[in-house]
Scaffold this motif. Structure first.
Motif, PDB file in Angstrom:
ATOM      1  N   THR A  22       2.859   9.487  -5.364  1.00  0.00           N
ATOM      2  CA  THR A  22       2.839  10.707  -4.564  1.00  0.00           C
ATOM      3  C   THR A  22       2.847  10.292  -3.097  1.00  0.00           C
ATOM      4  N   GLY A  51      11.891  19.697  -2.124  1.00  0.00           N
ATOM      5  CA  GLY A  51      10.700  20.486  -2.390  1.00  0.00           C
ATOM      6  C   GLY A  51       9.584  20.205  -1.410  1.00  0.00           C
ATOM      7  N   GLN A  54       3.948  17.962  -1.516  1.00  0.00           N
ATOM      8  CA  GLN A  54       3.035  17.704  -2.635  1.00  0.00           C
ATOM      9  C   GLN A  54       3.790  17.324  -3.905  1.00  0.00           C
ATOM     10  N   THR A  55       5.079  17.640  -3.978  1.00  0.00           N
ATOM     11  CA  THR A  55       5.864  17.334  -5.177  1.00  0.00           C
ATOM     12  C   THR A  55       6.718  16.081  -5.020  1.00  0.00           C
ATOM     13  N   TRP A  56       6.736  15.492  -3.836  1.00  0.00           N
ATOM     14  CA  TRP A  56       7.542  14.291  -3.622  1.00  0.00           C
ATOM     15  C   TRP A  56       7.056  13.171  -4.526  1.00  0.00           C
ATOM     16  N   ARG A  57       7.996  12.374  -5.029  1.00  0.00           N
ATOM     17  CA  ARG A  57       7.679  11.186  -5.822  1.00  0.00           C
ATOM     18  C   ARG A  57       8.468  10.013  -5.277  1.00  0.00           C
TER      19      ARG A  57
END
Length: 103
Positions: A22, A51, A54-57
């Motif tokens: 994350t 996005g 908080q949704t980044w990977r």
């Protein structure tokens, strides 16, 4: 991307390329601030992130690139566009070295 191995040695641990981080996890692993990583992402240093933050990977390759980015920023005071450019140039150098080695 830089031609590092599919596993990365990080502080006594091996990190696989397909590991997922994350934003906060990447920051903890590299010592970068979230604002630094957000700026580097906006400059394309780690590929496209869609996005909300908080949704980044991030992958193991992103971890490697972030560690290099932290060093470039701290050692040479390079700005975010310069970091992205330097990472891309380092990729090119690695690709050329690999090509020479294959020849």
């Amino acid at each position: 991307m830089m031609s590092e191995p599919s596993t990365i040695w990080l502080e006594g641990r091996i990190v696989e390329e397909d590991s997922g981080f994350t934003l906060s996890g990447l920051c903890r692993a590299t010592g970068a601030s979230e604002s630094q990583v957000v700026l580097w992402v906006s400059e394309g240093a780690f590929g496209e992130q869609d996005g909300a933050q908080q949704t980044w990977r991030f992958t193991g390759t992103s971890l490697y690139r972030a560690r290099v980015a932290v060093r470039l920023a701290s050692d040479f005071d390079i700005n975010p566009p310069g970091i992205a450019l330097a990472l891309d140039l380092l990729d090119e150098i690695d690709a050329l070295r690999a090509r020479v080695t294959r020849s």
